[in-house]
Design a protein around this motif. Structure first.
Motif, PDB file in Angstrom:
ATOM      1  N   ILE A 144       0.825  -1.204   0.000  1.00 35.36           N
ATOM      2  CA  ILE A 144       0.000   0.000   0.000  1.00 35.36           C
ATOM      3  C   ILE A 144       0.862   1.259   0.000  1.00 35.36           C
ATOM      4  O   ILE A 144       0.578   2.213  -0.713  1.00 35.36           O
ATOM      5  N   GLU A 145       1.906   1.271   0.789  1.00 39.61           N
ATOM      6  CA  GLU A 145       2.802   2.429   0.791  1.00 39.61           C
ATOM      7  C   GLU A 145       4.188   1.964   0.331  1.00 39.61           C
ATOM      8  O   GLU A 145       4.715   0.981   0.837  1.00 39.61           O
ATOM      9  N   LEU A 176       4.390   5.646 -13.030  1.00 36.72           N
ATOM     10  CA  LEU A 176       3.112   6.361 -13.065  1.00 36.72           C
ATOM     11  C   LEU A 176       3.178   7.597 -12.163  1.00 36.72           C
ATOM     12  O   LEU A 176       3.582   7.512 -11.012  1.00 36.72           O
ATOM     13  N   ASN A 177       2.786   8.744 -12.746  1.00 38.30           N
ATOM     14  CA  ASN A 177       2.862   9.995 -11.996  1.00 38.30           C
ATOM     15  C   ASN A 177       1.754  10.934 -12.487  1.00 38.30           C
ATOM     16  O   ASN A 177       0.992  10.591 -13.390  1.00 38.30           O
ATOM     17  N   VAL A 178       1.685  12.121 -11.892  1.00 39.35           N
ATOM     18  CA  VAL A 178       0.628  13.066 -12.259  1.00 39.35           C
ATOM     19  C   VAL A 178       1.061  14.016 -13.372  1.00 39.35           C
ATOM     20  O   VAL A 178       0.313  14.918 -13.742  1.00 39.35           O
ATOM     21  N   LEU A 183       9.753  17.526 -12.487  1.00 39.04           N
ATOM     22  CA  LEU A 183       9.580  18.217 -11.214  1.00 39.04           C
ATOM     23  C   LEU A 183       8.267  17.898 -10.525  1.00 39.04           C
ATOM     24  O   LEU A 183       8.040  18.284  -9.385  1.00 39.04           O
ATOM     25  N   GLY A 185       5.055  15.548  -8.911  1.00 41.63           N
ATOM     26  CA  GLY A 185       4.771  14.289  -8.254  1.00 41.63           C
ATOM     27  C   GLY A 185       5.294  14.120  -6.855  1.00 41.63           C
ATOM     28  O   GLY A 185       5.869  15.022  -6.262  1.00 41.63           O
ATOM     29  N   LYS A 186       5.093  12.911  -6.340  1.00 37.94           N
ATOM     30  CA  LYS A 186       5.507  12.548  -4.991  1.00 37.94           C
ATOM     31  C   LYS A 186       7.005  12.402  -4.904  1.00 37.94           C
ATOM     32  O   LYS A 186       7.665  12.040  -5.875  1.00 37.94           O
ATOM     33  N   GLN A 187       7.527  12.568  -3.693  1.00 39.71           N
ATOM     34  CA  GLN A 187       8.950  12.412  -3.446  1.00 39.71           C
ATOM     35  C   GLN A 187       9.431  11.017  -3.853  1.00 39.71           C
ATOM     36  O   GLN A 187      10.460  10.873  -4.511  1.00 39.71           O
ATOM     37  N   VAL A 189       8.353   8.854  -6.070  1.00 36.70           N
ATOM     38  CA  VAL A 189       8.474   8.589  -7.512  1.00 36.70           C
ATOM     39  C   VAL A 189       9.618   9.401  -8.109  1.00 36.70           C
ATOM     40  O   VAL A 189      10.309   8.943  -9.016  1.00 36.70           O
ATOM     41  N   ASP A 225       2.997   2.324  -6.964  1.00 40.05           N
ATOM     42  CA  ASP A 225       2.752   1.725  -5.651  1.00 40.05           C
ATOM     43  C   ASP A 225       1.428   0.949  -5.689  1.00 40.05           C
ATOM     44  O   ASP A 225       0.599   1.176  -6.569  1.00 40.05           O
ATOM     45  N   PHE A 227      -1.250   1.006  -3.859  1.00 40.59           N
ATOM     46  CA  PHE A 227      -2.490   1.764  -3.661  1.00 40.59           C
ATOM     47  C   PHE A 227      -2.960   2.331  -4.996  1.00 40.59           C
ATOM     48  O   PHE A 227      -4.075   2.094  -5.443  1.00 40.59           O
ATOM     49  N   THR A 228      -2.069   3.059  -5.658  1.00 39.56           N
ATOM     50  CA  THR A 228      -2.404   3.685  -6.935  1.00 39.56           C
ATOM     51  C   THR A 228      -2.686   2.630  -8.010  1.00 39.56           C
ATOM     52  O   THR A 228      -3.633   2.755  -8.788  1.00 39.56           O
TER      53      THR A 228
ATOM     54  N   GLU B 145       0.078  15.121  -1.914  1.00 38.16           N
ATOM     55  CA  GLU B 145       0.048  14.315  -0.689  1.00 38.16           C
ATOM     56  C   GLU B 145      -0.999  14.922   0.247  1.00 38.16           C
ATOM     57  O   GLU B 145      -0.991  16.125   0.492  1.00 38.16           O
ATOM     58  N   VAL B 178      -8.377   0.716  -1.540  1.00 34.55           N
ATOM     59  CA  VAL B 178      -8.067  -0.532  -2.231  1.00 34.55           C
ATOM     60  C   VAL B 178      -8.968  -1.678  -1.790  1.00 34.55           C
ATOM     61  O   VAL B 178      -8.786  -2.818  -2.216  1.00 34.55           O
ATOM     62  N   ASN B 230      -5.884  12.150  -9.846  1.00 33.96           N
ATOM     63  CA  ASN B 230      -5.392  12.510 -11.173  1.00 33.96           C
ATOM     64  C   ASN B 230      -5.154  11.262 -12.017  1.00 33.96           C
ATOM     65  O   ASN B 230      -5.540  11.195 -13.190  1.00 33.96           O
TER      66      ASN B 230
END
Lengths: 344, 344
Positions: A144-145, A176-178, A183, A185-187, A189, A225, A227-228, B145, B178, B230
């Motif tokens: 999940i994380e 996979l990212n937004v 620059l 997205g999450k730390q 990724v 991840d 979850f996504t 986040e 999930v 997203n």
């Protein structure tokens, strides 16, 4: 191959049907079938082709869908699922397929088979239909994380899979990212992308992809991840179902369009087949010392036979050996900071 | 209404076309149009209906798509986007629409308009087509986040929106996860669910939903963090496009099916319309002291006219006032631990 006869909504009948169907494509397979013998014997009497290549291993115990993973791990030592996994550990079977409780299967498989050296967590991977064929996506819910190192490990495992099992010479990998820009997205990724950009491994790292790149087939391997990944997979399934429903509604909306639909039926069936989730059934738990495949619990024999096919493909291509070698290469020379964390 | 004339791939022509189309549905609208006057004047000469209700506010500056948000915020003080937002702050316009750089729009809108009392972050929300109609989903990328309190705020904002703007008496709210069981998922979603279960607010909290529940229309309001939202949105868009492509391929695969497709064309067009992303265009930035709507940058005038329609709906239903009132109620009595954090 080791089969959990008791997992899934329509088990064990659906399981035995799937085994029978799988024999057309994989005629050499031999099965160890774990479950309740009094229920399995009459099924094998109806499926003589299966009976000829199957040995029943009786156990009255089965993991329930409602069981929590930890609970199944503690009290399910004689369950059909656990005994089927043990058979892989003991070298009696080359891989195991179960349509049972996902959480329990992941927990038991990880506990019994253990992860490959350097791999912190196994990942659930599956095929996705795309414009150009199919892509592999992982993780789909086992973790999940995830931190950057987990994502890097998923990338290595997915790339090896695409090369060995799908036979792609130089598979591309995307995270996979937004947004596609570095620059965003999450730390986690962003860090994973940096590691993959710098690696010496022969990974064709595409960089970031967005949600619509999944179906477009932009890359061969999609890393995310759990979850996504789980939500993306189910969102895609839901959207395909919605589209199919809308199509049906539309074609029924007038007499003329119904006639049109009748004429186009072979074509529409072809479409249905292309989007059929049963064709993509069989989620692989990658990163373990042994092959473990999860079949969807709510599907039928055809879907289960696909999961058996996925398992057969994994068995014949020694994926785990290659994951081990590639992962070692990723961190060879000076031991990598993140690798040490992962191994601890 | 305040319009950024210079945002979007085909601006400003696409923008003015969209304004013209929107006047059919919202004939009373008056526009302040911010952008490059020498380019706008000839467009208004071609669109006399728009010209009659529009005042051009000239500026040569425009935010570029490649600009980073922080950079746009610093150096874009005279951009069409920024001046259009200022007009809302100054009470000259009831809402602003832009098809420009999303990150810049969010940063500028948050900076100029400020968030409502108690709301830590604005959320990007949009409609999703479902089996039963449409649902609202938020956040779609404004907040990568999110903690539990952010998710709770999104739930309050979404619920108010569904009640006020969509006119649902008692809209249901679900959190994307999930699994539907309470014990699954990330810490943040579990905590948010606990808060929503315990609240005195008239929120019909459904609990967790999964990815396939989005298209199924299981709930009226889908709450998630901006990263997951997203990716889910774009995965759904990509899957719908893939399905459409497969359908086209299938119908072209034989002469007979082509004839069938011809007969069914009105029905297929109806399907196309139902899934047309332009119909769902117009993402709302909820939680600000002012109305701000983002139109997709790569779409056409029809899509832009939909975004104007969304803005008009928000203006006429005083959503922000209700969000403020409901959010205050959520934390009235003893001040909530998390609310204090959010306000600090």
């Amino acid at each position: 191959m080791s089969i959990d006869a008791m997992g899934g909504d329509n088990a064990p009948a659906m399981v035995v049907e799937g085994m029978e169907m799988s024999l057309d494509k994989h005629p050499g397979t031999r099965f160890l079938l774990f479950g309740d013998e009094p229920r399995l014997t009459p099924l094998l009497e109806q499926h003589t082709k299966v009976a000829a290549v199957t040995e029943i291993r009786h156990t009255p115990d089965a993991v329930k869908n409602a069981d929590k993973a930890a609970q199944a791990l503690r009290s399910g030592r004689n369950s059909s699922m656990r005994l089927a996994i043990n058979a892989v550990k003991d070298g009696e079977a080359a891989g195991i397929v179960s349509a049972g409780n996902t959480g329990a299967l992941m927990a038991m498989a990880k506990f019994v088979l253990r992860t490959l050296p350097g791999i912190a967590r196994p990942a659930l991977a599956t095929y996705f239909p795309t414009k150009t064929g199919q892509s592999l996506m992982l993780d789909l819910g086992a973790n999940i994380e995830c931190d950057a190192e987990n994502l890097v490990q998923f990338a290595v495992m997915g790339e090896v899979f695409a090369r060995q099992v799908r036979g792609l010479e130089y598979p591309s990998v995307g995270i996979l990212n937004v947004g596609a820009e570095d620059l965003k997205g999450k730390q986690s990724v962003k860090e994973a992308a940096t590691i993959l950009q710098d690696t010496d491994l022969p990974i064709k790292f595409h960089g970031f992809i967005e949600g619509d790149d999944i179906a477009a087939g932009t890359v061969d391997v999609i890393v995310t991840d759990g979850f996504t990944g789980n939500i993306a997979l189910k969102t895609a399934e839901g959207t395909a179902k919605l589209f199919g429903g809308f199509l049906k509604d539309a074609l029924k909306s007038s007499v003329i369009s119904s006639i049109g639909a009748l004429l186009a039926r072979p074509a529409l069936n072809q479409l249905k087949m292309r989007m059929d989730p049963r064709r993509y059934n069989g989620a692989m738990l990658l990163g373990l010392n042994g092959i473990c495949v999860k079949s969807h619990g709510g599907m039928d024999g055809l879907a289960f036979s696909n999961a058996i096919g996925v398992t057969a493909d994994l068995v014949t291509t020694s994926v785990n050996e290659s994951i081990k070698a590639d992962y070692a290469r990723l961190h060879e020379g000076e031991p990598h900071e993140l690798a040490k964390q992962a191994e601890s």
